[in-house]
Write an enzyme that holds these catalytic residues in place. Structure first.
Site, PDB file in Angstrom:
ATOM      1  N   SER A 171      43.329  93.643   0.481  1.00  0.00           N
ATOM      2  CA  SER A 171      44.312  92.723   1.047  1.00  0.00           C
ATOM      3  C   SER A 171      45.281  92.228  -0.032  1.00  0.00           C
ATOM      4  CB  SER A 171      43.572  91.577   1.746  1.00  0.00           C
ATOM      5  OG  SER A 171      44.450  90.743   2.453  1.00  0.00           O
ATOM      6  N   ASP A 225      46.167  98.237  10.720  1.00  0.00           N
ATOM      7  CA  ASP A 225      46.110  97.039   9.878  1.00  0.00           C
ATOM      8  C   ASP A 225      47.528  96.512   9.611  1.00  0.00           C
ATOM      9  OD1 ASP A 225      45.822  95.166   7.867  1.00  0.00           O
ATOM     10  OD2 ASP A 225      44.587  96.430   6.574  1.00  0.00           O
ATOM     11  N   ASP A 265      56.434 107.563  -0.213  1.00  0.00           N
ATOM     12  CA  ASP A 265      56.393 106.097  -0.256  1.00  0.00           C
ATOM     13  C   ASP A 265      56.564 105.462   1.125  1.00  0.00           C
ATOM     14  OD1 ASP A 265      59.115 106.541   0.073  1.00  0.00           O
ATOM     15  OD2 ASP A 265      59.715 105.557  -1.786  1.00  0.00           O
ATOM     16  N   HIS A 285      42.003  95.276   9.582  1.00  0.00           N
ATOM     17  CA  HIS A 285      42.153  94.783   8.213  1.00  0.00           C
ATOM     18  C   HIS A 285      40.807  94.506   7.540  1.00  0.00           C
ATOM     19  CE1 HIS A 285      44.263  93.076   4.846  1.00  0.00           C
ATOM     20  NE2 HIS A 285      43.653  91.918   4.966  1.00  0.00           N
TER      21      HIS A 285
END
Ligand SMILES: *[C@@H]1O[C@H](CO)[C@@H](O)[C@H](O)[C@H]1NC(C)=O
Ligand SMILES: *[C@@H]1O[C@H](CO)[C@@H](O)[C@H](O)[C@H]1NC(C)=O
Ligand SMILES: *[C@@H]1O[C@H](CO)[C@@H](O)[C@H](O)[C@H]1NC(C)=O
Length: 303
Positions: A171, A225, A265, A285
């Site tokens: 996180s 997430d 990216d 998450h």
């Protein structure tokens, strides 16, 4: 430039358009998968109070029983830090004699929801490369603790020259870990490994390219997430490549075919392509091979 997430989210209708950005998706080999499952335990351990707020010499333990392989190893905390930064950065440096590793772990903030709602994402120059910008909150979280950490790492590395240096986080902790690893690699620790689980975006394209060209980057996302979708691409932020995109359901054991390696990216075939970040749906998450933040406990704002 000041840019609120909520304003920006209402400004973009949908991000779900699938562009063929990635022609090299592949599954991960078994031995890599076991590494991914091992290092997330160190990130999980950083949420446990006894690890980020303990005396040096303490053996790592996880009250949520989510770091069994770390608990089986011969570990001791060399240094711990907490309550030192604006973004509530906390963590530890541990020595793992079983796996011959020096581990720098950054704990995620307890208040990731507040971060999403309130953060303004300013750029700062990390002085790592030309045209490179880092997100200010993550970069300053690192620089606020960099001097003491760098000193302890230098001492620990010189006492254990055959150990690998591994930086981990989940996180917001993974965001700090990403920038810390990039910086440590050019400050005496070129082979530093990074295991970043559920990291937000922390870099502009030039910095992301620079970090992606360094060795030993392992950056994980899980299904939809919301945290790795922030700050938004529309704000100028992109991710370090590659993305190890976990497609297994929550709470399930992850198999090799459920981790796709995506280059670039921006990957519309990975987490980014699963839609605009939901500010309420956080289940993906928490689950990165394991219940990564299990030690937070009920009642805290994160859950
Ligand atoms: C950090 O600060 C919070 C709130 O001020 C406090 O409850 C907590 O015990 C502190 N943690 C450490 C490790 O000192
Ligand atoms: C740690 O070592 C590196 C490389 O020798 C050096 O650049 C850095 O300044 C050292 N850090 C500290 C705090 O001594
Ligand atoms: C996963 O486990 C947690 C806690 O054990 C539970 O709250 C959650 O509902 C589970 N999620 C799924 C998808 O089974």
């Amino acid at each position: 430039m000041r840019f609120s997430i909520l304003t920006a989210l209402s400004a973009i209708a949908a991000v779900g358009h699938a562009l063929p950005s990635n022609l090299q998706a592949r599954d991960v080999p078994n031995d890599e998968l076991s590494h991914f499952k091992f290092w997330v335990e160190y990130a999980a351990a950083s949420y446990c109070y006894d690890n980020y707020a303990s005396k040096p010499g303490h053996k790592l333990t996880c009250s949520a029983h989510n770091c069994p392989q770390v608990e089986k190893s011969d570990t001791s905390i060399v240094y711990d830090f907490s309550n030192t930064t604006l973004t509530d950065t906390a963590g530890y440096i541990a020595l793992d004699k079983t796996n011959k590793a020096i581990v720098l772990a950054f704990r995620g903030s307890y208040s990731v929801r507040n971060w999403i709602a309130d953060a303004s994402f300013f750029y700062t120059d990390p002085k790592l490369c030309d045209g490179c910008s880092a997100e200010l909150g993550f970069w300053s979280s690192w620089t606020n603790v960099r001097d003491p950490i760098s000193k302890v790492l230098n001492e620990t590395v010189s006492k254990n020259p055959d150990y690998e240096l591994v930086v981990v986080g989940h996180s917001l902790g993974a965001g700090v870990a990403t920038l810390a690893a990039a910086d440590l690699r050019v400050k005496g620790h070129p082979s530093t490994k990074l295991y970043a689980y559920a990291s937000p975006r922390v870099a502009n394209p030039a910095l992301a390219k620079y970090i992606s060209a360094q060795p030993n980057n392992y950056r994980f996302t899980h299904i939809d997430d919301p945290v790795p979708k922030l700050p938004l691409i529309a704000m100028g932020y992109v991710h370090v490549s590659p993305e190890y995109y976990i497609t297994a359901p929550n709470n399930a054991t992850v198999s090799t075919s459920e981790v796709q390696v995506l280059q670039g990216d921006i990957n519309w075939e990975g987490n980014t392509g699963t839609g605009a970040p939901s500010l309420t749906a956080f289940s993906a998450h928490h689950w990165y091979f394991n219940e990564a933040d299990g030690c937070i406990g009920a009642g805290l704002p994160f859950k």
